[in-house]
Write a protein that holds these residues in place. Structure first.
Motif, PDB file in Angstrom:
ATOM      1  N   PHE A 111     -12.531 -12.369 -20.653  1.00 12.38           N
ATOM      2  CA  PHE A 111     -12.855 -11.733 -19.376  1.00 12.38           C
ATOM      3  C   PHE A 111     -13.219 -10.258 -19.556  1.00 12.38           C
ATOM      4  O   PHE A 111     -14.026  -9.711 -18.805  1.00 12.38           O
ATOM      5  CB  PHE A 111     -11.707 -11.905 -18.380  1.00 12.38           C
ATOM      6  N   PHE A 112     -12.644  -9.639 -20.581  1.00  6.63           N
ATOM      7  CA  PHE A 112     -13.043  -8.272 -20.891  1.00  6.63           C
ATOM      8  C   PHE A 112     -14.520  -8.227 -21.295  1.00  6.63           C
ATOM      9  O   PHE A 112     -15.279  -7.363 -20.856  1.00  6.63           O
ATOM     10  CB  PHE A 112     -12.175  -7.691 -22.011  1.00  6.63           C
ATOM     11  N   GLN A 113     -14.947  -9.196 -22.133  1.00  5.38           N
ATOM     12  CA  GLN A 113     -16.353  -9.244 -22.561  1.00  5.38           C
ATOM     13  C   GLN A 113     -17.284  -9.534 -21.385  1.00  5.38           C
ATOM     14  O   GLN A 113     -18.394  -9.007 -21.328  1.00  5.38           O
ATOM     15  CB  GLN A 113     -16.547 -10.309 -23.648  1.00  5.38           C
ATOM     16  N   ILE A 114     -16.818 -10.364 -20.443  1.00  7.13           N
ATOM     17  CA  ILE A 114     -17.634 -10.626 -19.239  1.00  7.13           C
ATOM     18  C   ILE A 114     -17.780  -9.323 -18.434  1.00  7.13           C
ATOM     19  O   ILE A 114     -18.861  -9.001 -17.936  1.00  7.13           O
ATOM     20  CB  ILE A 114     -17.004 -11.744 -18.375  1.00  7.13           C
ATOM     21  N   GLY A 115     -16.682  -8.565 -18.329  1.00  3.58           N
ATOM     22  CA  GLY A 115     -16.741  -7.266 -17.660  1.00  3.58           C
ATOM     23  C   GLY A 115     -17.706  -6.316 -18.365  1.00  3.58           C
ATOM     24  O   GLY A 115     -18.492  -5.615 -17.724  1.00  3.58           O
ATOM     25  N   GLU A 116     -17.666  -6.321 -19.708  1.00  6.70           N
ATOM     26  CA  GLU A 116     -18.589  -5.499 -20.495  1.00  6.70           C
ATOM     27  C   GLU A 116     -20.044  -5.888 -20.246  1.00  6.70           C
ATOM     28  O   GLU A 116     -20.923  -5.037 -20.186  1.00  6.70           O
ATOM     29  CB  GLU A 116     -18.280  -5.666 -22.000  1.00  6.70           C
ATOM     30  N   LEU A 117     -20.279  -7.222 -20.114  1.00 10.01           N
ATOM     31  CA  LEU A 117     -21.631  -7.725 -19.859  1.00 10.01           C
ATOM     32  C   LEU A 117     -22.173  -7.154 -18.541  1.00 10.01           C
ATOM     33  O   LEU A 117     -23.308  -6.673 -18.481  1.00 10.01           O
ATOM     34  CB  LEU A 117     -21.620  -9.258 -19.805  1.00 10.01           C
ATOM     35  N   PHE A 118     -21.327  -7.203 -17.501  1.00 10.68           N
ATOM     36  CA  PHE A 118     -21.746  -6.648 -16.210  1.00 10.68           C
ATOM     37  C   PHE A 118     -21.973  -5.139 -16.319  1.00 10.68           C
ATOM     38  O   PHE A 118     -22.899  -4.595 -15.720  1.00 10.68           O
ATOM     39  CB  PHE A 118     -20.687  -6.935 -15.133  1.00 10.68           C
ATOM     40  N   GLN A 119     -21.123  -4.477 -17.094  1.00  9.05           N
ATOM     41  CA  GLN A 119     -21.273  -3.038 -17.265  1.00  9.05           C
ATOM     42  C   GLN A 119     -22.585  -2.704 -17.967  1.00  9.05           C
ATOM     43  O   GLN A 119     -23.326  -1.816 -17.556  1.00  9.05           O
ATOM     44  CB  GLN A 119     -20.100  -2.481 -18.068  1.00  9.05           C
ATOM     45  N   ASP A 120     -22.878  -3.442 -19.050  1.00 10.46           N
ATOM     46  CA  ASP A 120     -24.130  -3.225 -19.787  1.00 10.46           C
ATOM     47  C   ASP A 120     -25.335  -3.404 -18.871  1.00 10.46           C
ATOM     48  O   ASP A 120     -26.283  -2.628 -18.890  1.00 10.46           O
ATOM     49  CB  ASP A 120     -24.239  -4.206 -20.956  1.00 10.46           C
ATOM     50  N   TYR A 121     -25.269  -4.447 -18.045  1.00 10.24           N
ATOM     51  CA  TYR A 121     -26.380  -4.738 -17.134  1.00 10.24           C
ATOM     52  C   TYR A 121     -26.534  -3.609 -16.103  1.00 10.24           C
ATOM     53  O   TYR A 121     -27.639  -3.166 -15.794  1.00 10.24           O
ATOM     54  CB  TYR A 121     -26.140  -6.070 -16.432  1.00 10.24           C
ATOM     55  N   SER A 122     -25.376  -3.135 -15.617  1.00  7.26           N
ATOM     56  CA  SER A 122     -25.392  -2.074 -14.608  1.00  7.26           C
ATOM     57  C   SER A 122     -25.920  -0.764 -15.196  1.00  7.26           C
ATOM     58  O   SER A 122     -26.709  -0.055 -14.569  1.00  7.26           O
ATOM     59  CB  SER A 122     -23.980  -1.869 -14.052  1.00  7.26           C
ATOM     60  N   VAL A 123     -25.487  -0.445 -16.436  1.00  7.00           N
ATOM     61  CA  VAL A 123     -25.988   0.757 -17.112  1.00  7.00           C
ATOM     62  C   VAL A 123     -27.497   0.642 -17.313  1.00  7.00           C
ATOM     63  O   VAL A 123     -28.246   1.598 -17.109  1.00  7.00           O
ATOM     64  CB  VAL A 123     -25.273   0.962 -18.475  1.00  7.00           C
ATOM     65  N   GLY A 124     -27.948  -0.559 -17.691  1.00  6.45           N
ATOM     66  CA  GLY A 124     -29.379  -0.798 -17.884  1.00  6.45           C
ATOM     67  C   GLY A 124     -30.167  -0.520 -16.624  1.00  6.45           C
ATOM     68  O   GLY A 124     -31.239   0.083 -16.663  1.00  6.45           O
ATOM     69  N   ARG A 125     -29.609  -0.934 -15.481  1.00  5.20           N
ATOM     70  CA  ARG A 125     -30.294  -0.709 -14.200  1.00  5.20           C
ATOM     71  C   ARG A 125     -30.366   0.785 -13.880  1.00  5.20           C
ATOM     72  O   ARG A 125     -31.392   1.284 -13.447  1.00  5.20           O
ATOM     73  CB  ARG A 125     -29.556  -1.431 -13.073  1.00  5.20           C
ATOM     74  N   SER A 126     -29.259   1.492 -14.109  1.00  5.20           N
ATOM     75  CA  SER A 126     -29.247   2.915 -13.770  1.00  5.20           C
ATOM     76  C   SER A 126     -30.106   3.738 -14.735  1.00  5.20           C
ATOM     77  O   SER A 126     -30.552   4.828 -14.403  1.00  5.20           O
ATOM     78  CB  SER A 126     -27.812   3.461 -13.753  1.00  5.20           C
ATOM     79  N   PHE A 618      -7.116 -10.565 -14.589  1.00  2.00           N
ATOM     80  CA  PHE A 618      -7.953 -10.467 -13.400  1.00  2.00           C
ATOM     81  C   PHE A 618      -7.823  -9.088 -12.740  1.00  2.00           C
ATOM     82  O   PHE A 618      -8.789  -8.557 -12.201  1.00  2.00           O
ATOM     83  CB  PHE A 618      -7.616 -11.583 -12.404  1.00  2.00           C
ATOM     84  N   ALA A 619      -6.629  -8.506 -12.795  1.00  2.00           N
ATOM     85  CA  ALA A 619      -6.446  -7.167 -12.227  1.00  2.00           C
ATOM     86  C   ALA A 619      -7.278  -6.147 -12.990  1.00  2.00           C
ATOM     87  O   ALA A 619      -7.995  -5.336 -12.397  1.00  2.00           O
ATOM     88  CB  ALA A 619      -4.972  -6.763 -12.266  1.00  2.00           C
ATOM     89  N   ASP A 620      -7.224  -6.205 -14.321  1.00  2.00           N
ATOM     90  CA  ASP A 620      -7.946  -5.239 -15.152  1.00  2.00           C
ATOM     91  C   ASP A 620      -9.454  -5.414 -15.034  1.00  2.00           C
ATOM     92  O   ASP A 620     -10.189  -4.484 -14.703  1.00  2.00           O
ATOM     93  CB  ASP A 620      -7.518  -5.382 -16.614  1.00  2.00           C
ATOM     94  N   VAL A 621      -9.937  -6.650 -15.293  1.00  2.00           N
ATOM     95  CA  VAL A 621     -11.383  -6.908 -15.259  1.00  2.00           C
ATOM     96  C   VAL A 621     -11.912  -6.793 -13.840  1.00  2.00           C
ATOM     97  O   VAL A 621     -13.003  -6.265 -13.613  1.00  2.00           O
ATOM     98  CB  VAL A 621     -11.706  -8.302 -15.860  1.00  2.00           C
ATOM     99  N   GLY A 622     -11.117  -7.282 -12.867  1.00  2.00           N
ATOM    100  CA  GLY A 622     -11.553  -7.228 -11.471  1.00  2.00           C
ATOM    101  C   GLY A 622     -11.777  -5.811 -10.997  1.00  2.00           C
ATOM    102  O   GLY A 622     -12.792  -5.509 -10.349  1.00  2.00           O
ATOM    103  N   VAL A 623     -10.841  -4.900 -11.339  1.00  2.00           N
ATOM    104  CA  VAL A 623     -10.991  -3.498 -10.948  1.00  2.00           C
ATOM    105  C   VAL A 623     -12.231  -2.896 -11.608  1.00  2.00           C
ATOM    106  O   VAL A 623     -13.020  -2.195 -10.963  1.00  2.00           O
ATOM    107  CB  VAL A 623      -9.731  -2.677 -11.332  1.00  2.00           C
ATOM    108  N   ALA A 624     -12.413  -3.194 -12.899  1.00  3.51           N
ATOM    109  CA  ALA A 624     -13.574  -2.659 -13.622  1.00  3.51           C
ATOM    110  C   ALA A 624     -14.877  -3.141 -12.985  1.00  3.51           C
ATOM    111  O   ALA A 624     -15.812  -2.359 -12.773  1.00  3.51           O
ATOM    112  CB  ALA A 624     -13.521  -3.053 -15.092  1.00  3.51           C
ATOM    113  N   LEU A 625     -14.943  -4.445 -12.656  1.00  5.89           N
ATOM    114  CA  LEU A 625     -16.162  -5.011 -12.064  1.00  5.89           C
ATOM    115  C   LEU A 625     -16.436  -4.416 -10.688  1.00  5.89           C
ATOM    116  O   LEU A 625     -17.577  -4.056 -10.370  1.00  5.89           O
ATOM    117  CB  LEU A 625     -16.064  -6.530 -11.966  1.00  5.89           C
ATOM    118  N   LEU A 626     -15.388  -4.324  -9.854  1.00 12.06           N
ATOM    119  CA  LEU A 626     -15.562  -3.743  -8.520  1.00 12.06           C
ATOM    120  C   LEU A 626     -16.073  -2.302  -8.618  1.00 12.06           C
ATOM    121  O   LEU A 626     -16.965  -1.887  -7.873  1.00 12.06           O
ATOM    122  CB  LEU A 626     -14.250  -3.775  -7.740  1.00 12.06           C
TER     123      LEU A 626
END
Length: 636
Positions: A111-126, A618-626
């Motif tokens: 789930f940490f890697q899934i969070g990283e994936l969303f982060q990478d995608y978000s950084v790419g957009r910005s 879920f608390a850790d990854v969920g907060v990061a994703l939000l």
């Protein structure tokens, strides 16, 4: 640990390589498949000798999803940076494996890697708007040598060389058009989608795209000093100027992480020693839960990402902010001080009247003014030369002296000629009638005798009134400081509805006036922004809390001195820049409060044994994703 280290270590791969969604999904998909098999057949796999089946399925899943975290944690320990989220997660998951909680260990990493994936995608957009600038960096230039044209590296071209720009090609260097006319796309520099028409004598800037005609251009700046190179340098260096919020999180994380590790150790060791019936396995599990919940990923990822989104979102709208520290300052601006010429007005002066006296005709006076102004780059001088409309012999101008805020004194054909404002006449004790004129006035005198005046008018920019209204709606005071005469200042201030204004100021007078405004603002804790055209306002831009250069792409003074460069000539961008900064700060603080609140709740639940490793994940990854999704809103 620092936010920058953390972010860089967590996402090492996307810093070195362009983010590829497909490439990033493959290990996550393989790990997720093994994880699902391990969950569905957990009982059967666990019943194999020594649970070898469970280890055979879930350990590869753990290593595939968690290898980068383990390697980064090990590398950081060797560098002396022990306490970061990689270390927390490595200890927590290895501990879970040690107490035979394999599915939970895999879940943390997956789930940490899934969070990283969303982060990478978000950084790419910005980063997309900033990458658009990189794409317009020209690779080649067509060097014109007589009748021949050679394709060369733009870096090898010198000032004064001639280049040919064909339709569809990028403008490789800043220069003046010698022949041809065309439409140019300026969107990469200004964010404006409407093409601009350019003709002979006008300037084109590197990064523009030639759309229709063939242009022959004389290069005026080397590649390293061209507009697109300077902008890219600004954007690339923006991350080095961190906001106080980012610095706070860096300091916070440095103390927070060791405290969490010590607290987790205490939870694992003390209760079994002090509480009757407490088992080592149960309290070790609680300590591991505490470690996972405590990972500060949501904070250290989302805060820099929030500011990065703010800088990227502003760049997309034609506003270059040199760092997140200036976004913070912009958000606190309560007073905006404007220069007049080229900022609120178009700076396109035109001669409207010529009044000659003491034996001079109008044409003689205009010819004399054009000659004395022949070496000046001031917009007023350019308008006089344009009104004269004939070539001027500069060789006849001797002992030329330009006096800031006054005008020019020169020797022409053995005569001393003055051209300037009313202050220059008083300074040189030239007798003249007092005249109040609606417009900028250039007075002329020859050998101490007044010979007449030239009246020049400037027009307001199209969106100047809307810009002042937008700032008033934001509750911001508006002030104008100008060197122009009182009559012109009265008219402009009344038309725009400015709160305050001061006229007939010398350059040092503008600095003194700004000092007074800054002193008043300090009592209300509000910041002061100064907006100038970047050519002659560098001292005031530098002195303000936030210096903003208007349409400063072609001005070295603007690029060097200003904290914010507005790449169009639209004063309405000032209110837009402040709105983006306020929105960015609001979202950053939403992320901080969200992360802190959720962490505090789940740390409490974990300590009393209510939360399991699953909830911790879920608390850790969920907060990061939000936090990441929230930061992404700045771009919109």
């Amino acid at each position: 640990m620092s936010a920058s280290h953390t972010h860089g270590d967590c996402c090492d791969h996307q810093d070195r390589h362009q983010f590829s969604l497909r490439k990033a999904l493959i290990p996550i998909a393989v790990s997720a498949l093994l994880f699902v098999i391990g969950l569905l057949f957990n009982k059967a796999l666990n019943n194999t000798p020594y649970s070898v089946g469970e280890y055979a399925v879930l350990i590869p899943a753990y290593l595939i999803s968690g290898w980068s975290v383990l390697i980064t944690a090990g590398r950081n320990i060797l560098r002396g940076r022990i306490f970061d989220e990689n270390f927390l997660m490595a200890i927590a998951t290895l501990g879970a494996i040690a107490i035979h909680e394999l599915p939970e260990a895999v879940a943390v990493m997956l789930f940490f890697q899934i969070g990283e994936l969303f982060q990478d995608y978000s950084v790419g957009r910005s980063r997309r708007s900033i990458k658009a600038l990189l794409e317009v960096r020209p690779d080649t230039a067509n060097l014109k040598l007589g009748d021949q044209v050679r394709e060369v590296d733009p870096k090898s071209i010198n000032i004064g060389d001639l280049i040919l720009i064909r339709p569809g090609e990028k403008v490789p260097l800043d220069g003046e058009i010698l022949s041809g006319q065309s439409q140019v796309d300026t969107s990469a520099l200004t964010g404006e989608s409407v093409p601009r028409t350019v003709v002979t004598g006008e300037t084109v800037l590197s990064g523009m795209i030639n759309q229709s005609g063939v242009l022959t251009v004389r290069v005026t700046k080397p590649f390293a000093e061209s507009s697109i190179s300077r902008i890219l340098e600004l954007v690339e260096n923006a991350s080095s100027k961190k906001a106080n919020t980012e610095k706070f999180i860096t300091r916070f994380a440095r103390y927070y992480t060791p405290v969490v590790v010590v607290l987790s150790l205490a939870v694992a060791i003390l209760p079994p020693l002090l509480i009757a019936g407490a088992t080592q396995a149960e309290w070790t599990y609680r300590a591991l839960v505490l470690l996972v919940i405590s990972c500060p990923c949501g904070l250290v990822i989302s805060i820099p990402l929030g500011y990065f989104g703010g800088v990227g979102g502003a760049a997309k709208r034609g506003i270059l902010v040199k760092g997140s520290v200036f976004l913070d300052a912009l958000a606190q601006v309560k007073t905006v001080v404007f220069d007049k010429t080229g900022t609120l007005t178009q700076g396109n002066f035109r001669v409207t009247d010529v009044i000659s006296e003491n034996g001079f005709t109008q044409s003689q006076l205009l010819a004399l003014a054009a000659q004395v102004e022949s070496q000046s780059n001031h917009p007023v001088a350019q308008s006089i030369r344009q009104a004269h409309g004939k070539s001027v012999h500069k060789s006849g101008v001797q002992e030329y002296e330009e006096i800031a805020g006054h005008g020019i004194i020169a020797r022409i054909e053995e005569r001393t000629v003055l051209a300037g404002n009313d202050r220059l006449l008083h300074r040189e004790s030239i007798p003249h009638d007092v005249c109040i004129v609606e417009g900028t006035v250039t007075h002329l005198a020859v050998d101490g005798e007044y010979t007449g005046r030239i009246v020049i008018e400037d027009e307001l920019k199209e969106d100047a009134i809307a810009a002042i209204q937008a700032l008033h709606l934001q509750g911001i005071q508006t002030v104008m400081l100008t060197g122009d005469n009182q009559a012109v200042a009265d008219r402009i201030a009344h038309t725009l509805g400015l709160d305050q204004y001061r006229a007939e100021l010398l350059p040092e007078g503008k600095v003194a006036a700004l000092e007074e405004i800054l002193d008043r603002a300090s009592h209300t804790q509000g910041k002061v922004a100064f907006v100038g055209d970047g050519i002659n306002d560098a001292p005031v831009i530098a002195r303000a809390d936030v210096g903003m250069a208007m349409g400063g792409l072609g001005s070295d003074a603007a690029i060097e001195t200003a904290d914010v460069v507005i790449m169009t000539d639209a004063p309405s961008k000032v209110a837009e820049a402040i709105a983006i900064a306020q929105r960015t700060l609001q979202i950053v603080w939403q992320n901080i409060i969200l992360a802190m609140t959720v962490k505090a709740i789940f740390i409490g639940l974990g300590a009393v044994g209510v939360a399991t490793l699953w909830e911790a994940v879920f608390a850790d990854v969920g907060v990061a994703l939000l936090a990441i999704f929230n930061a992404g809103r700045i771009l919109r």
